[in-house]
Motif scaffolding. Sequence first.
Motif, PDB file in Angstrom:
ATOM      1  N   VAL A  68     -58.903  -4.394  -8.599  1.00  0.00           N
ATOM      2  CA  VAL A  68     -58.240  -3.150  -8.995  1.00  0.00           C
ATOM      3  C   VAL A  68     -59.193  -1.968  -8.809  1.00  0.00           C
ATOM      4  CG1 VAL A  68     -57.249  -1.879 -10.946  1.00  0.00           C
ATOM      5  CG2 VAL A  68     -56.595  -4.254 -10.545  1.00  0.00           C
ATOM      6  N   ALA A  69     -60.445  -2.136  -9.198  1.00  0.00           N
ATOM      7  CA  ALA A  69     -61.437  -1.061  -9.040  1.00  0.00           C
ATOM      8  C   ALA A  69     -61.658  -0.727  -7.562  1.00  0.00           C
ATOM      9  CB  ALA A  69     -62.756  -1.451  -9.703  1.00  0.00           C
ATOM     10  N   ARG A  70     -61.708  -1.756  -6.717  1.00  0.00           N
ATOM     11  CA  ARG A  70     -61.899  -1.532  -5.279  1.00  0.00           C
ATOM     12  C   ARG A  70     -60.719  -0.772  -4.691  1.00  0.00           C
ATOM     13  NH1 ARG A  70     -59.660  -3.739  -1.172  1.00  0.00           N
ATOM     14  NH2 ARG A  70     -58.857  -5.539  -2.301  1.00  0.00           N
ATOM     15  N   LEU A  71     -59.515  -1.193  -5.051  1.00  0.00           N
ATOM     16  CA  LEU A  71     -58.319  -0.514  -4.531  1.00  0.00           C
ATOM     17  C   LEU A  71     -58.263   0.931  -5.013  1.00  0.00           C
ATOM     18  CD1 LEU A  71     -55.704  -3.378  -4.959  1.00  0.00           C
ATOM     19  CD2 LEU A  71     -56.607  -2.469  -2.806  1.00  0.00           C
ATOM     20  N   TRP A  72     -58.608   1.162  -6.274  1.00  0.00           N
ATOM     21  CA  TRP A  72     -58.584   2.523  -6.807  1.00  0.00           C
ATOM     22  C   TRP A  72     -59.633   3.396  -6.115  1.00  0.00           C
ATOM     23  CZ3 TRP A  72     -55.010   5.178  -8.708  1.00  0.00           C
ATOM     24  CH2 TRP A  72     -55.260   6.360  -9.410  1.00  0.00           C
ATOM     25  N   ALA A  73     -60.800   2.829  -5.833  1.00  0.00           N
ATOM     26  CA  ALA A  73     -61.845   3.574  -5.117  1.00  0.00           C
ATOM     27  C   ALA A  73     -61.384   3.911  -3.699  1.00  0.00           C
ATOM     28  CB  ALA A  73     -63.137   2.763  -5.084  1.00  0.00           C
ATOM     29  N   GLU A  74     -60.706   2.966  -3.053  1.00  0.00           N
ATOM     30  CA  GLU A  74     -60.187   3.222  -1.705  1.00  0.00           C
ATOM     31  C   GLU A  74     -59.161   4.357  -1.723  1.00  0.00           C
ATOM     32  OE1 GLU A  74     -57.841   0.918   1.928  1.00  0.00           O
ATOM     33  OE2 GLU A  74     -58.331  -0.187   0.112  1.00  0.00           O
ATOM     34  N   ILE A  75     -58.299   4.361  -2.725  1.00  0.00           N
ATOM     35  CA  ILE A  75     -57.316   5.446  -2.862  1.00  0.00           C
ATOM     36  C   ILE A  75     -58.036   6.780  -3.040  1.00  0.00           C
ATOM     37  CG2 ILE A  75     -55.564   6.416  -4.422  1.00  0.00           C
ATOM     38  CD1 ILE A  75     -54.592   3.485  -4.841  1.00  0.00           C
ATOM     39  N   GLY A  76     -59.069   6.791  -3.852  1.00  0.00           N
ATOM     40  CA  GLY A  76     -59.827   8.026  -4.069  1.00  0.00           C
ATOM     41  C   GLY A  76     -60.489   8.534  -2.797  1.00  0.00           C
ATOM     42  N   GLN A  77     -61.096   7.629  -2.035  1.00  0.00           N
ATOM     43  CA  GLN A  77     -61.764   8.024  -0.790  1.00  0.00           C
ATOM     44  C   GLN A  77     -60.762   8.548   0.237  1.00  0.00           C
ATOM     45  OE1 GLN A  77     -63.769   4.398   0.209  1.00  0.00           O
ATOM     46  NE2 GLN A  77     -65.495   4.792  -1.158  1.00  0.00           N
ATOM     47  N   LEU A  78     -59.630   7.852   0.371  1.00  0.00           N
ATOM     48  CA  LEU A  78     -58.620   8.296   1.334  1.00  0.00           C
ATOM     49  C   LEU A  78     -58.002   9.626   0.910  1.00  0.00           C
ATOM     50  CD1 LEU A  78     -56.933   4.873   2.130  1.00  0.00           C
ATOM     51  CD2 LEU A  78     -58.235   6.301   3.732  1.00  0.00           C
ATOM     52  N   SER A  79     -57.770   9.801  -0.379  1.00  0.00           N
ATOM     53  CA  SER A  79     -57.228  11.073  -0.880  1.00  0.00           C
ATOM     54  C   SER A  79     -58.175  12.223  -0.559  1.00  0.00           C
ATOM     55  CB  SER A  79     -57.005  11.003  -2.395  1.00  0.00           C
ATOM     56  OG  SER A  79     -56.043  10.045  -2.714  1.00  0.00           O
ATOM     57  N   PHE A  80     -59.466  11.979  -0.746  1.00  0.00           N
ATOM     58  CA  PHE A  80     -60.475  12.997  -0.449  1.00  0.00           C
ATOM     59  C   PHE A  80     -60.473  13.354   1.036  1.00  0.00           C
ATOM     60  CE2 PHE A  80     -64.807  14.339   0.547  1.00  0.00           C
ATOM     61  CZ  PHE A  80     -64.964  15.369  -0.369  1.00  0.00           C
TER      62      PHE A  80
END
Length: 122
Positions: A68-80
Amino acid sequence: MTDESLFPDDLLELQERLHRAHAEHRACLAALPWSVEPMKGWSRGERFSHRGDVPDSPGWSDEQKATVARLWAEIGQLSFKVGGHPHWKSVPTEILVASRMRLKRQARPAEAPESPDAAEVA
């Protein structure tokens, strides 16, 4: 690009990856127990619950938490990356929000609707 309806290919790809990351995150969460930490469930009569009886939750494993943490970090990076893409500097401020919403609709991956009602909403 001056026409706000045209988006660079790399921006479209980033937005599509972001949509897919959100979908993967939602699917992951839906498959997990309802509580991150172990917690006793309850029956409908004990507490208000729109779901009826709620079973005990064994909690999430360390591996599930990491996923879950990895997926959330990926969402954050892509959003940025989507939000900071150089294309947005060429879009007039007064249509920036509408242009970003158009990108979201245009880059949405083709998916089969989950129910007949979902097709009408989209």
